[in-house]
Design a protein around this motif. Structure first.
Motif, mmCIF file in Angstrom:
data_model
loop_
_atom_site.group_PDB
_atom_site.id
_atom_site.type_symbol
_atom_site.label_atom_id
_atom_site.label_comp_id
_atom_site.label_asym_id
_atom_site.label_seq_id
_atom_site.Cartn_x
_atom_site.Cartn_y
_atom_site.Cartn_z
ATOM 1 N N GLN A 28 -73.561 37.948 2.309
ATOM 2 C CA GLN A 28 -74.958 37.946 1.884
ATOM 3 C C GLN A 28 -75.249 39.104 0.929
ATOM 4 O O GLN A 28 -76.012 38.957 -0.014
ATOM 5 C CB GLN A 28 -75.885 38.004 3.094
ATOM 6 C CG GLN A 28 -75.893 36.736 3.915
ATOM 7 C CD GLN A 28 -76.435 35.562 3.115
ATOM 8 O OE1 GLN A 28 -77.498 35.630 2.515
ATOM 9 N NE2 GLN A 28 -75.678 34.484 3.095
ATOM 10 N N ARG A 47 -76.521 38.776 -3.041
ATOM 11 C CA ARG A 47 -77.773 39.398 -3.499
ATOM 12 C C ARG A 47 -77.535 40.514 -4.512
ATOM 13 O O ARG A 47 -78.456 41.262 -4.842
ATOM 14 C CB ARG A 47 -78.549 39.917 -2.306
ATOM 15 C CG ARG A 47 -79.010 38.746 -1.455
ATOM 16 C CD ARG A 47 -79.815 39.151 -0.298
ATOM 17 N NE ARG A 47 -80.093 37.958 0.485
ATOM 18 C CZ ARG A 47 -80.252 37.941 1.760
ATOM 19 N NH1 ARG A 47 -80.195 39.056 2.442
ATOM 20 N NH2 ARG A 47 -80.496 36.826 2.394
ATOM 21 N N THR A 73 -81.163 41.677 17.203
ATOM 22 C CA THR A 73 -81.429 42.318 15.920
ATOM 23 C C THR A 73 -80.590 43.579 15.846
ATOM 24 O O THR A 73 -80.590 44.384 16.775
ATOM 25 C CB THR A 73 -82.923 42.691 15.781
ATOM 26 O OG1 THR A 73 -83.716 41.524 15.988
ATOM 27 C CG2 THR A 73 -83.220 43.273 14.409
ATOM 28 N N TYR A 100 -80.235 39.540 12.000
ATOM 29 C CA TYR A 100 -80.976 38.880 13.067
ATOM 30 C C TYR A 100 -80.296 37.559 13.383
ATOM 31 O O TYR A 100 -79.935 36.809 12.468
ATOM 32 C CB TYR A 100 -82.419 38.631 12.626
ATOM 33 C CG TYR A 100 -83.208 37.759 13.549
ATOM 34 C CD1 TYR A 100 -83.858 38.297 14.650
ATOM 35 C CD2 TYR A 100 -83.301 36.391 13.344
ATOM 36 C CE1 TYR A 100 -84.583 37.498 15.518
ATOM 37 C CE2 TYR A 100 -84.027 35.583 14.199
ATOM 38 C CZ TYR A 100 -84.656 36.141 15.280
ATOM 39 O OH TYR A 100 -85.361 35.342 16.146
ATOM 40 N N ARG A 101 -80.102 37.281 14.662
ATOM 41 C CA ARG A 101 -79.551 35.989 15.056
ATOM 42 C C ARG A 101 -80.087 35.592 16.425
ATOM 43 O O ARG A 101 -80.571 36.427 17.180
ATOM 44 C CB ARG A 101 -78.029 36.008 15.025
ATOM 45 C CG ARG A 101 -77.395 36.989 15.948
ATOM 46 C CD ARG A 101 -75.878 37.078 15.697
ATOM 47 N NE ARG A 101 -75.261 37.975 16.626
ATOM 48 C CZ ARG A 101 -75.274 39.298 16.513
ATOM 49 N NH1 ARG A 101 -75.866 39.868 15.484
ATOM 50 N NH2 ARG A 101 -74.698 40.068 17.419
ATOM 51 N N ALA A 138 -78.961 29.943 12.209
ATOM 52 C CA ALA A 138 -80.282 30.491 11.878
ATOM 53 C C ALA A 138 -80.229 31.990 11.584
ATOM 54 O O ALA A 138 -81.266 32.626 11.433
ATOM 55 C CB ALA A 138 -81.259 30.229 13.023
ATOM 56 N N ALA A 139 -79.034 32.562 11.503
ATOM 57 C CA ALA A 139 -78.896 34.005 11.263
ATOM 58 C C ALA A 139 -79.496 34.381 9.920
ATOM 59 O O ALA A 139 -79.452 33.615 8.959
ATOM 60 C CB ALA A 139 -77.424 34.403 11.309
ATOM 61 N N ARG A 140 -80.070 35.576 9.896
ATOM 62 C CA ARG A 140 -80.652 36.112 8.657
ATOM 63 C C ARG A 140 -80.226 37.560 8.534
ATOM 64 O O ARG A 140 -79.962 38.235 9.522
ATOM 65 C CB ARG A 140 -82.184 36.045 8.705
ATOM 66 C CG ARG A 140 -82.740 34.655 8.813
ATOM 67 C CD ARG A 140 -84.262 34.626 8.717
ATOM 68 N NE ARG A 140 -84.955 35.574 9.559
ATOM 69 C CZ ARG A 140 -85.478 35.310 10.742
ATOM 70 N NH1 ARG A 140 -85.359 34.119 11.255
ATOM 71 N NH2 ARG A 140 -86.120 36.227 11.419
ATOM 72 N N VAL A 141 -80.206 38.035 7.306
ATOM 73 C CA VAL A 141 -79.914 39.443 7.064
ATOM 74 C C VAL A 141 -80.736 39.884 5.865
ATOM 75 O O VAL A 141 -80.979 39.099 4.949
ATOM 76 C CB VAL A 141 -78.392 39.683 6.840
ATOM 77 C CG1 VAL A 141 -77.894 39.003 5.599
ATOM 78 C CG2 VAL A 141 -78.078 41.161 6.826
ATOM 79 N N SER A 142 -81.202 41.111 5.919
ATOM 80 C CA SER A 142 -81.921 41.671 4.774
ATOM 81 C C SER A 142 -81.390 43.073 4.510
ATOM 82 O O SER A 142 -80.895 43.746 5.410
ATOM 83 C CB SER A 142 -83.438 41.681 5.005
ATOM 84 O OG SER A 142 -83.760 42.429 6.159
ATOM 85 N N THR A 195 -85.124 39.870 -3.503
ATOM 86 C CA THR A 195 -86.495 39.358 -3.460
ATOM 87 C C THR A 195 -87.329 40.072 -4.508
ATOM 88 O O THR A 195 -86.920 41.091 -5.056
ATOM 89 C CB THR A 195 -87.147 39.563 -2.075
ATOM 90 O OG1 THR A 195 -87.289 40.961 -1.831
ATOM 91 C CG2 THR A 195 -86.315 38.931 -0.975
ATOM 92 N N ARG A 201 -92.080 44.175 7.545
ATOM 93 C CA ARG A 201 -91.365 43.498 8.622
ATOM 94 C C ARG A 201 -91.551 44.299 9.895
ATOM 95 O O ARG A 201 -91.400 45.519 9.895
ATOM 96 C CB ARG A 201 -89.889 43.409 8.257
ATOM 97 C CG ARG A 201 -89.089 42.731 9.326
ATOM 98 C CD ARG A 201 -87.747 42.339 8.825
ATOM 99 N NE ARG A 201 -87.111 41.590 9.890
ATOM 100 C CZ ARG A 201 -85.963 41.031 9.783
ATOM 101 N NH1 ARG A 201 -85.299 41.130 8.660
ATOM 102 N NH2 ARG A 201 -85.444 40.380 10.784
#
Length: 166
Positions: free
Chosen positions: A26, A30, A65, A78-79, A92-96, A134, A140
């Motif tokens: 990821q 990005r 998290t 996050y998962r 559904a995992a996300r990372v920022s 972004t 957040r």
């Protein structure tokens, strides 16, 4: 709805291999050059279990998290679900990724606040930034709980943000 938060210190080596690979992919997607997990100085994992009573019986959900701090970056992964399957990443995992020189950390809450009064509730880390990849600046709210490890991580994060903004 019942909620249970458990926070603890982690290192990059504590991440499931699939999660670490997901974070790296990821970051590359990005435009982050290099390995975002190199140089991590502090890590915090929060496991959150929520239970809701339904007619058919209780429904329990688990969320994890991870916050990983390096000298120039905060990674938030996050998962859902448990880490039973280390070889796969939750769909559904996300990372920022947040550059520290663009990050604002809201002051820690003191005492309990009634709902609707504004401010950040206790046990929540409020972060405002423009995440990598972004164009909008957003805030957040990361549930962390109130363990001593959380206070240590927050202090390290605030010091790193101040240093990066100089």
């Amino acid at each position: 709805m019942a909620r249970n938060l458990l926070a603890g210190v982690i290192t990059v080596d504590d991440l499931p291999a699939a999660t670490a690979a997901f974070v790296r992919r990821q970051a590359a997607a990005r435009g982050y050059e290099g390995d975002p997990l190199d140089g991590v100085t502090h890590g915090l994992r929060t496991d959150e279990d929520t239970m809701e009573r339904l007619r058919s019986g209780p429904r329990v959900e688990h969320h994890t998290t991870e916050l990983l701090l390096s000298p120039d970056l905060l990674v938030i992964a996050y998962r859902q679900g448990h880490d039973d399957r280390y070889d796969q990443v939750d769909p559904a995992a996300r990372v920022s990724f947040h550059r520290l020189d663009q990050l604002e950390v809201a002051p820690a809450a003191t005492g309990l606040r009634p709902r609707g009064t504004g401010g950040v509730p206790q046990g929540v880390l409020a972060l405002t930034s423009t995440a990598l990849g972004t164009t909008r600046r957003t805030t957040r709210h990361v549930p962390t709980g109130n363990a001593p490890e959380v206070a240590t991580f927050r202090a390290a994060l605030e010091a790193a943000v101040q240093l990066a903004c100089r």
